[in-house]
Design a protein around this motif. Structure first.
Motif, mmCIF file in Angstrom:
data_model
loop_
_atom_site.group_PDB
_atom_site.id
_atom_site.type_symbol
_atom_site.label_atom_id
_atom_site.label_comp_id
_atom_site.label_asym_id
_atom_site.label_seq_id
_atom_site.Cartn_x
_atom_site.Cartn_y
_atom_site.Cartn_z
ATOM 1 N N SER A 13 9.378 -12.210 3.395
ATOM 2 C CA SER A 13 9.850 -13.588 3.551
ATOM 3 C C SER A 13 8.683 -14.563 3.631
ATOM 4 N N LEU A 14 7.551 -14.120 4.166
ATOM 5 C CA LEU A 14 6.373 -14.986 4.271
ATOM 6 C C LEU A 14 5.662 -15.119 2.927
ATOM 7 N N ALA A 15 5.576 -14.015 2.203
ATOM 8 C CA ALA A 15 4.845 -14.029 0.936
ATOM 9 C C ALA A 15 5.702 -14.520 -0.221
ATOM 10 N N GLY A 16 7.026 -14.392 -0.094
ATOM 11 C CA GLY A 16 7.920 -14.644 -1.213
ATOM 12 C C GLY A 16 8.251 -13.322 -1.886
ATOM 13 N N VAL A 17 9.473 -13.198 -2.391
ATOM 14 C CA VAL A 17 9.915 -11.919 -2.934
ATOM 15 C C VAL A 17 9.097 -11.526 -4.165
ATOM 16 N N ILE A 18 8.866 -12.476 -5.076
ATOM 17 C CA ILE A 18 8.127 -12.141 -6.297
ATOM 18 C C ILE A 18 6.685 -11.747 -5.992
ATOM 19 N N PRO A 19 5.914 -12.547 -5.222
ATOM 20 C CA PRO A 19 4.572 -12.091 -4.847
ATOM 21 C C PRO A 19 4.609 -10.790 -4.050
ATOM 22 N N GLY A 20 5.687 -10.601 -3.267
ATOM 23 C CA GLY A 20 5.806 -9.369 -2.503
ATOM 24 C C GLY A 20 5.928 -8.144 -3.386
ATOM 25 N N LEU A 21 6.765 -8.247 -4.417
ATOM 26 C CA LEU A 21 6.923 -7.130 -5.349
ATOM 27 C C LEU A 21 5.615 -6.840 -6.084
ATOM 28 N N ILE A 22 4.958 -7.913 -6.537
ATOM 29 C CA ILE A 22 3.678 -7.734 -7.230
ATOM 30 C C ILE A 22 2.636 -7.160 -6.281
ATOM 31 N N GLY A 23 2.645 -7.642 -5.033
ATOM 32 C CA GLY A 23 1.673 -7.175 -4.046
ATOM 33 C C GLY A 23 1.825 -5.707 -3.726
ATOM 34 N N VAL A 24 3.070 -5.219 -3.619
ATOM 35 C CA VAL A 24 3.305 -3.797 -3.346
ATOM 36 C C VAL A 24 2.757 -2.948 -4.486
#
Length: 307
Positions: A13-24
């Motif tokens: 929720s802090l990073a945003g779902v799209i950056p979160g998916l890319i980050g993982v």
């Protein structure tokens, strides 16, 4: 780690779902590359260096590349990493106990958790706590089943546009910190390889495992944001929610479960106990390293092989 997994929806929720998916995906690739490089480095260590150090492979590798100074750096890094993990376990456990009992402040529960863990510092053999690893998997599975069953029954699945991307650099940095902590496989790379019946298949097995873990992480983060990342509307069952649940994902996702639910109480207590029993397993190696650094010469200064 389980404590890191519980924080993933909040970090998404802090990073945003799209950056979160890319980050993982990015962190997963880094972990896979790190493990492969570590195994290659291990294979380059001469046998006589391993006999000289009489330590784990990390220490042998540090000795071979940087000498005694390298061993000290590795020891300090491992101590800080393990102490950080213990701190996360203690904070998470005290938070969950405070939510269940609530008679004292969270600082009282943190102190009580410290008193619980303290006696384990004086034990040399913690093998009897190995059962905590198995029970921990069961407890975390219970936690995620409970949170997502509750979300599917009492919350709407909603991904708003402002949840897809984050405008907060600090939130993105916090996300990467938590995901990196949760997926800290390189620290265990040598131990995992040596425990396999066919160590030669380690990298292939690890890659498959990383793919499955990445999918699991992305699923947990996305579902957590979709179910709990928005303010419930009047069509949702909000009468049994905590006030803190209205409009924000809690740092520990199971804190979003209704406090009046017996299932929530059982899950929170089970996870808290698991965290407290897991903490000594990270604390003991760090204390042994501190003892070695302060009171012993970790590795004697001997010639390095010319191989």
């Amino acid at each position: 780690t389980g404590a890191g997994l519980l924080a993933l929806p909040k970090e998404f929720s802090l990073a945003g779902v799209i950056p979160g998916l890319i980050g993982v995906v990015f962190v997963t690739l880094l972990n896979d590359l790190s493990c492969r490089l570590l195994v290659r480095c291990k294979e380059s260590i001469p046998a006589d260096i391993k006999q000289v150090t009489r330590r784990d492979t990390f220490a042998s590798l540090a000795w071979y590349t940087l000498g005694p100074a390298g061993v000290l750096v590795v020891d300090i890094s491992v101590i800080l990493t393990l102490m950080g993990a213990v701190s996360v376990y203690m904070i998470s456990a005290s938070t969950l106990l405070y939510e269940v009992v609530g008679s004292y402040t969270i600082y009282h529960f943190t102190f009580m958790c410290f008193l619980f863990v303290l006696p384990f510092c004086f034990l040399r053999n913690l093998a009897f706590l190995s059962c905590a690893s198995i029970s921990g998997v069961i407890c975390y599975a219970m936690a995620f089943v409970a949170i997502f069953v509750y979300g599917s029954l009492h919350r709407n699945f909603v991904l708003q546009s402002d949840q897809l991307l984050s405008s907060s650099p600090a939130g993105l940095l916090e996300f990467f910190g938590v995901v990196t902590f949760s997926m800290g496989v390189p620290v265990l790379a040598f131990e995992l390889q040596e425990s396999m019946h066919e160590p030669a298949k380690f990298t292939r097995t690890l890659s498959i495992t990383f793919i499955l873990v990445a999918i699991f992480y992305m699923t947990i983060g996305t579902l957590g944001v979709a179910f709990f990342g928005h303010v419930p509307n009047i069509t949702e069952n909000v009468g049994i929610l905590n006030p803190s649940d209205l409009g924000a994902i809690q740092p520990i996702i199971i804190s979003n479960l209704p406090s009046s639910s017996p299932v929530a109480v059982i899950v929170k207590l089970a996870v808290a106990i698991t965290l407290l029993l897991t903490a000594p397993l990270s604390l003991a190696p760090s204390l042994n390293l501190i003892e070695a650094v302060l009171f012993k010469k970790a590795i004697r200064t001997l010639p390095i092989s010319n191989k």
